[in-house]
Design an enzyme around this catalytic site. Structure first.
Site, PDB file in Angstrom:
ATOM      1  N   HIS A 113      33.488  38.412  36.413  1.00 56.89           N
ATOM      2  CA  HIS A 113      35.074  38.763  36.616  1.00 56.89           C
ATOM      3  C   HIS A 113      34.976  39.941  37.458  1.00 56.89           C
ATOM      4  O   HIS A 113      34.124  40.626  37.433  1.00 56.89           O
ATOM      5  CB  HIS A 113      35.987  38.405  35.646  1.00 56.89           C
ATOM      6  CG  HIS A 113      35.762  39.348  34.470  1.00 56.89           C
ATOM      7  ND1 HIS A 113      34.750  39.476  33.925  1.00 56.89           N
ATOM      8  CD2 HIS A 113      36.626  40.310  34.117  1.00 56.89           C
ATOM      9  CE1 HIS A 113      34.520  40.762  32.903  1.00 56.89           C
ATOM     10  NE2 HIS A 113      35.836  41.210  33.010  1.00 56.89           N
ATOM     11  N   HIS A 115      36.773  42.844  36.770  1.00 54.79           N
ATOM     12  CA  HIS A 115      37.260  43.920  36.101  1.00 54.79           C
ATOM     13  C   HIS A 115      36.504  45.164  36.334  1.00 54.79           C
ATOM     14  O   HIS A 115      35.164  44.866  36.625  1.00 54.79           O
ATOM     15  CB  HIS A 115      37.398  43.619  34.484  1.00 54.79           C
ATOM     16  CG  HIS A 115      38.706  43.318  33.945  1.00 54.79           C
ATOM     17  ND1 HIS A 115      38.646  42.633  32.969  1.00 54.79           N
ATOM     18  CD2 HIS A 115      40.016  43.206  34.720  1.00 54.79           C
ATOM     19  CE1 HIS A 115      39.844  42.181  32.892  1.00 54.79           C
ATOM     20  NE2 HIS A 115      40.497  42.572  33.626  1.00 54.79           N
ATOM     21  N   ASP A 117      34.844  47.498  34.858  1.00 58.36           N
ATOM     22  CA  ASP A 117      33.590  48.055  34.156  1.00 58.36           C
ATOM     23  C   ASP A 117      32.627  47.038  34.650  1.00 58.36           C
ATOM     24  O   ASP A 117      31.253  47.473  34.431  1.00 58.36           O
ATOM     25  CB  ASP A 117      33.753  47.919  32.746  1.00 58.36           C
ATOM     26  CG  ASP A 117      34.537  46.749  32.185  1.00 58.36           C
ATOM     27  OD1 ASP A 117      35.473  46.232  33.061  1.00 58.36           O
ATOM     28  OD2 ASP A 117      34.023  46.059  31.014  1.00 58.36           O
ATOM     29  N   HIS A 118      32.843  45.737  35.278  1.00 59.25           N
ATOM     30  CA  HIS A 118      31.806  44.916  35.705  1.00 59.25           C
ATOM     31  C   HIS A 118      31.387  44.858  36.972  1.00 59.25           C
ATOM     32  O   HIS A 118      30.313  44.733  37.464  1.00 59.25           O
ATOM     33  CB  HIS A 118      32.168  43.477  35.397  1.00 59.25           C
ATOM     34  CG  HIS A 118      32.534  43.318  34.071  1.00 59.25           C
ATOM     35  ND1 HIS A 118      31.512  42.304  33.259  1.00 59.25           N
ATOM     36  CD2 HIS A 118      33.358  43.596  33.063  1.00 59.25           C
ATOM     37  CE1 HIS A 118      32.111  42.230  32.046  1.00 59.25           C
ATOM     38  NE2 HIS A 118      33.211  43.111  31.951  1.00 59.25           N
ATOM     39  N   HIS A 211      40.152  34.586  29.792  1.00 59.58           N
ATOM     40  CA  HIS A 211      40.039  36.406  29.675  1.00 59.58           C
ATOM     41  C   HIS A 211      41.329  36.604  30.337  1.00 59.58           C
ATOM     42  O   HIS A 211      41.385  37.154  31.442  1.00 59.58           O
ATOM     43  CB  HIS A 211      38.838  36.936  30.330  1.00 59.58           C
ATOM     44  CG  HIS A 211      38.674  38.277  30.176  1.00 59.58           C
ATOM     45  ND1 HIS A 211      38.890  38.704  29.006  1.00 59.58           N
ATOM     46  CD2 HIS A 211      38.200  39.072  31.150  1.00 59.58           C
ATOM     47  CE1 HIS A 211      38.417  40.246  29.266  1.00 59.58           C
ATOM     48  NE2 HIS A 211      38.361  40.440  30.632  1.00 59.58           N
ATOM     49  N   ASP A 234      33.320  38.149  30.042  1.00 61.31           N
ATOM     50  CA  ASP A 234      34.420  38.570  29.151  1.00 61.31           C
ATOM     51  C   ASP A 234      35.225  37.520  28.759  1.00 61.31           C
ATOM     52  O   ASP A 234      35.742  36.662  29.675  1.00 61.31           O
ATOM     53  CB  ASP A 234      35.288  39.718  29.846  1.00 61.31           C
ATOM     54  CG  ASP A 234      34.710  41.064  29.599  1.00 61.31           C
ATOM     55  OD1 ASP A 234      33.299  40.974  29.547  1.00 61.31           O
ATOM     56  OD2 ASP A 234      35.178  42.124  29.884  1.00 61.31           O
ATOM     57  N   HIS A 309      28.074  43.600  25.912  1.00 59.93           N
ATOM     58  CA  HIS A 309      29.301  44.232  26.220  1.00 59.93           C
ATOM     59  C   HIS A 309      29.866  44.814  24.895  1.00 59.93           C
ATOM     60  O   HIS A 309      30.808  44.312  24.424  1.00 59.93           O
ATOM     61  CB  HIS A 309      30.400  43.102  26.879  1.00 59.93           C
ATOM     62  CG  HIS A 309      31.462  43.567  27.572  1.00 59.93           C
ATOM     63  ND1 HIS A 309      32.817  43.880  26.613  1.00 59.93           N
ATOM     64  CD2 HIS A 309      31.897  43.825  28.712  1.00 59.93           C
ATOM     65  CE1 HIS A 309      33.488  44.461  27.422  1.00 59.93           C
ATOM     66  NE2 HIS A 309      33.128  44.228  28.859  1.00 59.93           N
TER      67      HIS A 309
HETATM   68 ZN   LIG Z   1      34.430  43.864  30.623  1.00 57.97          ZN
HETATM   69 ZN   LIG Z   2      37.236  41.922  31.416  1.00 54.04          ZN
END
Ligand SMILES: [Zn+2]
Ligand SMILES: [Zn+2]
Length: 358
Positions: A113, A115, A117-118, A211, A234, A309
């Protein structure tokens, strides 16, 4: 006896003092550096060319929070000479280099996905794999929006890319490899999966996980010959991990240490940090606890469960104990905490799961 001890102690102190003084002498400093540099550059890189194994290298087992032990979400998958990442979290490129992974072999990134942080490490992944010899465009796969990630990163790094070619030459920074391509796909419903790649013995399948509020958050199942690994991305505790991760050799599942998080939320509230407390409370509603992930792995009949994670960071040893509370009651074996540098090798034609650290 006492005198012998004191003589011995005196000799050790004198030797340490001699080394300390010697290391301040320029010519000795130069020798130390030369030997160190040779040792580093002549060391072996990781071999990702095994035609007969599915290999994982964990290049980031943390989440969005600053964690000196864990880079952001980043897992390398190598199968039959093909090399991909699942997500490109913050610090993943640096971790891959520390682990002596030959980044020039990287073909692309599968996004669970979008987001931050990814995705935040993509620029470093693109640039460092190009510098390491990648000669074809980097291919991104993921939910709608991945086109913008590819184009936006390419544009943002445009001046850098041009300067690399101008400075080092097109023979070193092969121009076509600066390109970042993308393939966006939508999994039609929770009940279906989508084969995103099927080439030779390698098959990569996407499926939906929960998510919210994201409409498209994916888990991936990677099959290579008779071996398999499933990634949760996630998600909350989701039965789709059981359905599409059934009988996987390895399940890589996201986790949030809920007991730790709830204590941190309490501390934030006690200190008047209600904004941070709200964000963390919201976040805790869209992730999975270690016990819940263990239950999912059991139901899926996964052989090895690796927590990934990992949130929150755990600077105190006691936090790890709190994090793992209740897990052994649910799953007494075949479960471990992922860590940056963890390597897992699944040789084809066998049931073996080789676990080691880099
Ligand atoms: Zn994440
Ligand atoms: Zn996420």
């Amino acid at each position: 006896m006492k005198r012998i001890f004191l003589y011995g102690l005196g000799t050790v102190i004198a030797l340490v003092a001699l080394v300390v003084v010697a290391l301040r002498v320029p010519v000795i400093q130069d020798i130390v550096l030369e030997r160190g540099a040779n040792a580093v550059v002549s060391g072996d890189t990781v071999d990702l060319s095994d035609p007969d194994a599915l290999t994982l290298i964990f290049c980031g087992t943390g989440g969005p929070f600053p964690d000196p032990e864990r880079a952001g979400p980043c897992t390398l998958v190598a199968a039959g000479g093909r090399v991909f990442l699942i997500d490109s979290g913050t610090g993943g490129a640096q971790r891959l280099q520390q682990l002596r992974v030959p980044m020039g072999t990287l073909e692309g990134v599968f996004y669970t996905h979008l987001h931050s942080d990814h995705i935040a490490g993509l620029g470093d992944i693109a640039m460092n794999s190009w510098a390491a010899g990648r000669s074809a465009p980097l291919e991104l796969y993921g939910p709608p929006g991945v086109e913008g990630l590819a184009k936006g990163t390419f544009d943002a790094f445009g001046i850098d890319s041009k300067s690399r070619i101008d400075h080092h030459g097109a023979a070193v920074f092969v121009p076509p490899a600066q390109e970042i391509r993308s393939t966006a796909f939508v999994v039609a419903s929770r009940d279906e999966s989508l084969v995103v790649m099927e080439e030779g013995d390698l098959k990569i399948t996407a499926f939906k996980v929960d998510h919210v509020p994201l409409e498209n958050a994916y888990g991936y199942r990677v099959d290579f010959k008779d071996r398999s690994v499933v990634f949760s991305g996630d998600t909350v505790k989701d039965t789709n991990m059981v359905r599409f991760g059934a009988d996987a050799d390895v399940m890589v599942h996201e986790v949030m240490g809920m007991a730790n998080i709830h204590t941190i939320i309490g501390a934030l509230q006690d200190n008047g940090l209600s904004r941070q407390a709200k964000i963390l409370t919201d976040a805790s509603e869209v992730h999975t606890s270690p016990v819940d992930a263990a239950e999912i792995a059991n139901e899926a009949n996964a052989e090895l469960l690796i927590y990934n994670h990992i949130v929150p960071p755990m600077p105190l040893g006691v936090m790890e104990d709190i994090f793992m509370r209740g897990v052994s009651d649910v799953r007494s074996e075949g479960v471990m905490l992922g860590y940056d540098g963890l390597q897992v090798r699944l040789p084809a034609g066998s049931d073996e799961i080789e676990v080691g650290g880099l």
